[in-house]
Design a protein around this motif. Structure first.
Motif, PDB file in Angstrom:
ATOM      1  N   TRP A  29      -2.188  24.799 -21.772  1.00  0.00           N
ATOM      2  CA  TRP A  29      -3.410  25.561 -21.462  1.00  0.00           C
ATOM      3  C   TRP A  29      -3.708  26.548 -22.584  1.00  0.00           C
ATOM      4  O   TRP A  29      -4.864  26.717 -22.982  1.00  0.00           O
ATOM      5  CB  TRP A  29      -3.257  26.297 -20.130  1.00  0.00           C
ATOM      6  N   GLY A  30      -2.674  27.220 -23.084  1.00  0.00           N
ATOM      7  CA  GLY A  30      -2.857  28.159 -24.194  1.00  0.00           C
ATOM      8  C   GLY A  30      -3.405  27.485 -25.439  1.00  0.00           C
ATOM      9  O   GLY A  30      -4.257  28.043 -26.140  1.00  0.00           O
ATOM     10  N   PHE A  31      -2.930  26.269 -25.718  1.00  0.00           N
ATOM     11  CA  PHE A  31      -3.435  25.508 -26.864  1.00  0.00           C
ATOM     12  C   PHE A  31      -4.935  25.263 -26.735  1.00  0.00           C
ATOM     13  O   PHE A  31      -5.701  25.513 -27.672  1.00  0.00           O
ATOM     14  CB  PHE A  31      -2.683  24.175 -26.979  1.00  0.00           C
ATOM     15  N   TRP A  32      -5.367  24.770 -25.570  1.00  0.00           N
ATOM     16  CA  TRP A  32      -6.789  24.483 -25.379  1.00  0.00           C
ATOM     17  C   TRP A  32      -7.626  25.761 -25.437  1.00  0.00           C
ATOM     18  O   TRP A  32      -8.743  25.748 -25.981  1.00  0.00           O
ATOM     19  CB  TRP A  32      -7.027  23.739 -24.070  1.00  0.00           C
ATOM     20  N   ALA A  34      -6.920  28.534 -27.130  1.00  0.00           N
ATOM     21  CA  ALA A  34      -6.966  28.992 -28.524  1.00  0.00           C
ATOM     22  C   ALA A  34      -7.917  28.129 -29.354  1.00  0.00           C
ATOM     23  O   ALA A  34      -8.684  28.661 -30.174  1.00  0.00           O
ATOM     24  CB  ALA A  34      -5.560  28.965 -29.131  1.00  0.00           C
ATOM     25  N   LEU A  35      -7.885  26.818 -29.128  1.00  0.00           N
ATOM     26  CA  LEU A  35      -8.776  25.926 -29.870  1.00  0.00           C
ATOM     27  C   LEU A  35     -10.236  26.200 -29.516  1.00  0.00           C
ATOM     28  O   LEU A  35     -11.096  26.294 -30.403  1.00  0.00           O
ATOM     29  CB  LEU A  35      -8.405  24.470 -29.580  1.00  0.00           C
ATOM     30  N   GLY A  64     -14.624  21.464 -25.400  1.00  0.00           N
ATOM     31  CA  GLY A  64     -14.764  21.804 -23.985  1.00  0.00           C
ATOM     32  C   GLY A  64     -14.609  20.595 -23.078  1.00  0.00           C
ATOM     33  O   GLY A  64     -13.908  20.651 -22.063  1.00  0.00           O
ATOM     34  N   VAL A  65     -15.225  19.491 -23.446  1.00  0.00           N
ATOM     35  CA  VAL A  65     -15.135  18.276 -22.629  1.00  0.00           C
ATOM     36  C   VAL A  65     -13.714  17.712 -22.657  1.00  0.00           C
ATOM     37  O   VAL A  65     -13.124  17.408 -21.604  1.00  0.00           O
ATOM     38  CB  VAL A  65     -16.155  17.224 -23.118  1.00  0.00           C
ATOM     39  N   VAL A  66     -13.143  17.587 -23.848  1.00  0.00           N
ATOM     40  CA  VAL A  66     -11.796  17.031 -23.978  1.00  0.00           C
ATOM     41  C   VAL A  66     -10.772  17.933 -23.290  1.00  0.00           C
ATOM     42  O   VAL A  66      -9.876  17.446 -22.588  1.00  0.00           O
ATOM     43  CB  VAL A  66     -11.432  16.809 -25.471  1.00  0.00           C
TER      44      VAL A  66
END
Length: 126
Positions: A29-32, A34-35, A64-66
């Motif tokens: 979740w943190g990865f998404w 931050a990206l 956002g979709v991915v």
């Protein structure tokens, strides 16, 4: 390439079978987040009249979709680890409870030992 003993990133982010413990769930979740924050920052910092603004905007929405699809898959595996029904993933889409659901999924311990979704956490169901 991932070995059978070590599942790969494709399973982590987009697989739905198996179990996922708290730490990999929170890190994914943190990865998404931050990206998405990186692309949002670039989008906001780019003047609207520059062609790069459209590129950063499209990249932000693509992430956002991915990330939404991936977050659903991550949460399904997390619910499997907690021995809860997968439809509870819909709690992430209810604005009034989504943040509380996400925090609960990150801190609630998984089922000790084997359960119906796998022998151990952080592995696809064998």
């Amino acid at each position: 390439m991932a070995s059978p003993d070590q599942p790969g990133l494709i399973w982590l982010f987009f697989g739905w079978s198996g179990r996922l413990s708290r730490l990999p769930y929170a890190l994914a979740w943190g990865f998404w987040m931050a990206l998405a924050a990186a692309f949002l920052t670039r989008m906001v910092m780019t003047p609207h009249d520059e062609p790069a603004f459209v590129t950063w905007t499209l990249l932000f929405f693509a992430v956002g979709v991915v990330s939404t699809v991936s977050s659903v898959m991550l949460t399904i595996k997390r619910l499997h680890d907690m021995a809860l029904p997968a439809p509870l993933v819909l709690c992430l889409f209810v604005p009034a409870i989504s943040i509380f659901a996400l925090i609960a999924f990150m801190v609630w311990p998984g089922t000790p030992g084997p359960n119906a979704h796998g022998l151990v956490p952080d592995r696809p169901k064998a």
